[in-house]
Write a protein that holds these residues in place. Structure first.
Motif, PDB file in Angstrom:
ATOM      1  N   ALA A  61      -3.233   4.721  -2.211  1.00 56.82           N
ATOM      2  CA  ALA A  61      -2.357   5.155  -1.123  1.00 56.82           C
ATOM      3  C   ALA A  61      -2.736   4.503   0.205  1.00 56.82           C
ATOM      4  O   ALA A  61      -1.872   4.158   1.001  1.00 56.82           O
ATOM      5  N   GLU A  62      -4.041   4.316   0.447  1.00 55.93           N
ATOM      6  CA  GLU A  62      -4.458   3.724   1.723  1.00 55.93           C
ATOM      7  C   GLU A  62      -3.963   2.280   1.873  1.00 55.93           C
ATOM      8  O   GLU A  62      -3.730   1.816   2.981  1.00 55.93           O
ATOM      9  N   LEU A  64      -1.062   1.232   0.538  1.00 55.11           N
ATOM     10  CA  LEU A  64       0.373   1.357   0.772  1.00 55.11           C
ATOM     11  C   LEU A  64       0.661   1.730   2.224  1.00 55.11           C
ATOM     12  O   LEU A  64       1.633   1.280   2.800  1.00 55.11           O
ATOM     13  N   ASN A  65      -0.195   2.550   2.805  1.00 52.61           N
ATOM     14  CA  ASN A  65       0.005   2.996   4.180  1.00 52.61           C
ATOM     15  C   ASN A  65      -0.466   1.969   5.202  1.00 52.61           C
ATOM     16  O   ASN A  65      -0.206   2.130   6.386  1.00 52.61           O
ATOM     17  N   ALA A  66      -1.139   0.914   4.755  1.00 52.30           N
ATOM     18  CA  ALA A  66      -1.677  -0.110   5.667  1.00 52.30           C
ATOM     19  C   ALA A  66      -0.611  -1.107   6.110  1.00 52.30           C
ATOM     20  O   ALA A  66      -0.862  -1.911   6.982  1.00 52.30           O
ATOM     21  N   ARG A  67       0.537  -1.053   5.527  1.00 56.32           N
ATOM     22  CA  ARG A  67       1.592  -2.012   5.850  1.00 56.32           C
ATOM     23  C   ARG A  67       2.062  -1.856   7.226  1.00 56.32           C
ATOM     24  O   ARG A  67       2.400  -1.332   8.007  1.00 56.32           O
TER      25      ARG A  67
END
Length: 67
Positions: A61-62, A64-67
């Motif tokens: 998840a981290e 995916l959220n880094a985008r």
């Protein structure tokens, strides 16, 4: 996704993957809980590879959220 195609895309993503082969990819993905599918039908050809939904599910998840 065929193993060879996945390896090529990873290498385009980062040079660190340039020395990976199908065995190493299989081990790393197996460790992440992604199992290789013996027969993936792409364009009418059945080859070993990975299902997209299985690959996407393994992305932390981290990342995916880094985008």
């Amino acid at each position: 996704m065929r193993t060879v195609d996945l390896l090529a895309r990873l290498e385009n993503l980062a040079e660190d993957y340039g020395d990976w082969d199908a065995e190493r990819l299989a081990k790393e993905l197996d460790d992440a809980g992604v199992k290789r599918t013996k027969q993936v039908n792409i364009g009418g050809k059945n080859l070993a590879g990975y299902r997209r939904e299985d690959l996407e599910a393994a992305v932390p998840a981290e990342l995916l959220n880094a985008r």
